[in-house]
Write a protein that holds these residues in place. Structure first.
Motif, short mmCIF file in Angstrom:
data_model
loop_
_atom_site.label_atom_id
_atom_site.label_comp_id
_atom_site.label_asym_id
_atom_site.label_seq_id
_atom_site.Cartn_x
_atom_site.Cartn_y
_atom_site.Cartn_z
N TRP A 181 13.20 18.99 -12.59
CA TRP A 181 12.60 19.09 -13.92
C TRP A 181 13.48 18.52 -15.01
O TRP A 181 12.99 17.92 -15.96
CB TRP A 181 12.23 20.53 -14.19
N ILE A 182 14.81 18.69 -14.94
CA ILE A 182 15.67 18.18 -16.01
C ILE A 182 16.28 16.83 -15.67
O ILE A 182 16.41 15.97 -16.52
CB ILE A 182 16.76 19.20 -16.42
N TRP A 183 16.67 16.61 -14.43
CA TRP A 183 17.39 15.38 -14.12
C TRP A 183 16.47 14.24 -13.74
O TRP A 183 16.57 13.15 -14.29
CB TRP A 183 18.40 15.61 -13.01
N ILE A 184 15.60 14.46 -12.80
CA ILE A 184 14.83 13.35 -12.25
C ILE A 184 13.72 12.90 -13.20
O ILE A 184 13.57 11.71 -13.48
CB ILE A 184 14.28 13.70 -10.86
N LEU A 185 12.94 13.83 -13.72
CA LEU A 185 11.78 13.43 -14.52
C LEU A 185 12.15 12.89 -15.90
O LEU A 185 11.89 11.72 -16.19
CB LEU A 185 10.79 14.59 -14.61
N PRO A 186 12.75 13.67 -16.80
CA PRO A 186 12.97 13.12 -18.15
C PRO A 186 14.17 12.18 -18.24
O PRO A 186 14.11 11.19 -18.96
CB PRO A 186 13.18 14.35 -19.01
N LEU A 187 15.25 12.46 -17.53
CA LEU A 187 16.44 11.64 -17.71
C LEU A 187 16.32 10.27 -17.06
O LEU A 187 17.00 9.34 -17.48
CB LEU A 187 17.67 12.38 -17.19
N LYS A 188 15.45 10.13 -16.10
CA LYS A 188 15.24 8.82 -15.49
C LYS A 188 14.77 7.82 -16.54
O LYS A 188 15.29 6.72 -16.64
CB LYS A 188 14.21 8.96 -14.36
N ARG A 189 13.82 8.22 -17.34
CA ARG A 189 13.32 7.32 -18.40
C ARG A 189 14.32 7.14 -19.53
O ARG A 189 14.45 6.07 -20.09
CB ARG A 189 12.00 7.84 -18.94
N LEU A 190 15.03 8.22 -19.87
CA LEU A 190 16.04 8.11 -20.93
C LEU A 190 17.15 7.15 -20.52
O LEU A 190 17.59 6.32 -21.32
CB LEU A 190 16.62 9.49 -21.26
N LEU A 191 17.60 7.23 -19.28
CA LEU A 191 18.63 6.31 -18.81
C LEU A 191 18.12 4.87 -18.77
O LEU A 191 18.86 3.94 -19.08
CB LEU A 191 19.14 6.75 -17.43
N ALA A 192 16.86 4.68 -18.39
CA ALA A 192 16.28 3.34 -18.42
C ALA A 192 16.24 2.80 -19.85
O ALA A 192 16.55 1.63 -20.08
CB ALA A 192 14.88 3.36 -17.81
N TRP A 193 15.88 3.64 -20.80
CA TRP A 193 15.85 3.22 -22.20
C TRP A 193 17.25 2.86 -22.70
O TRP A 193 17.44 1.87 -23.39
CB TRP A 193 15.25 4.32 -23.08
N MET A 194 18.23 3.67 -22.33
CA MET A 194 19.61 3.40 -22.74
C MET A 194 20.07 2.03 -22.24
O MET A 194 20.79 1.32 -22.94
CB MET A 194 20.56 4.48 -22.23
N GLU A 195 19.67 1.68 -21.04
CA GLU A 195 20.12 0.43 -20.43
C GLU A 195 19.33 -0.78 -20.88
O GLU A 195 19.90 -1.85 -21.13
CB GLU A 195 20.06 0.56 -18.91
N THR A 196 18.01 -0.64 -21.00
CA THR A 196 17.16 -1.83 -21.24
C THR A 196 16.49 -1.86 -22.60
O THR A 196 16.03 -2.91 -23.02
CB THR A 196 16.05 -1.89 -20.17
N GLY A 197 16.35 -0.70 -23.25
CA GLY A 197 15.62 -0.66 -24.50
C GLY A 197 14.14 -0.38 -24.30
O GLY A 197 13.39 -0.28 -25.25
N ARG A 198 13.72 -0.25 -23.04
CA ARG A 198 12.34 0.07 -22.70
C ARG A 198 12.33 1.39 -21.96
O ARG A 198 13.28 1.75 -21.28
CB ARG A 198 11.73 -1.02 -21.82
N TRP A 199 11.24 2.13 -22.04
CA TRP A 199 11.15 3.42 -21.38
C TRP A 199 10.89 3.30 -19.89
O TRP A 199 11.08 4.25 -19.16
CB TRP A 199 10.09 4.30 -22.05
N ARG A 200 10.44 2.16 -19.46
CA ARG A 200 10.22 1.91 -18.03
C ARG A 200 10.97 0.66 -17.63
O ARG A 200 11.02 -0.31 -18.37
CB ARG A 200 8.74 1.70 -17.74
N ARG A 201 11.52 0.71 -16.44
CA ARG A 201 12.16 -0.51 -15.92
C ARG A 201 11.06 -1.46 -15.49
O ARG A 201 10.03 -1.07 -15.00
CB ARG A 201 13.05 -0.18 -14.72
N GLY A 202 11.32 -2.72 -15.66
CA GLY A 202 10.29 -3.61 -15.19
C GLY A 202 10.42 -4.92 -15.79
O GLY A 202 10.02 -5.91 -15.69
#
Length: 80
Positions: A59-80
């Motif tokens: 609930w805390i690591w996989i679901l919300p932080l996955k998108r937050l980490l993608a945003w931190m790296e790419t500027g988008r909420w989803r990788r792609g």
């Protein structure tokens, strides 16, 4: 050895903002799960373990932080 200015990368502002958001999410989640600990504590031990694993890992690591980490790296909420 000198640094080639063409390869110097300026850090993004998203990384420190994202790190502060992660710390805030962890603190908020700790308070929330701590407030539920009385109710979770009434469950048998074999039932508490999956509840805490679900709340802590999924609930805390996989679901919300996955998108937050993608945003931190790419500027988008989803990788792609």
């Amino acid at each position: 050895m000198s640094i080639d200015p063409r390869h110097y990368h300026q850090p993004s502002w998203r990384k420190p903002v994202g790190m502060l958001a992660i710390v805030g999410l962890i603190a908020l989640w700790a308070v929330l799960v701590g407030s539920l600990s009385g109710q979770i504590g009434t469950l048998p031990m074999w039932a508490q373990v999956p509840v805490y694993i679900f709340l802590g890992l999924i609930w805390i690591w996989i679901l919300p932080l996955k998108r937050l980490l993608a945003w931190m790296e790419t500027g988008r909420w989803r990788r792609g």
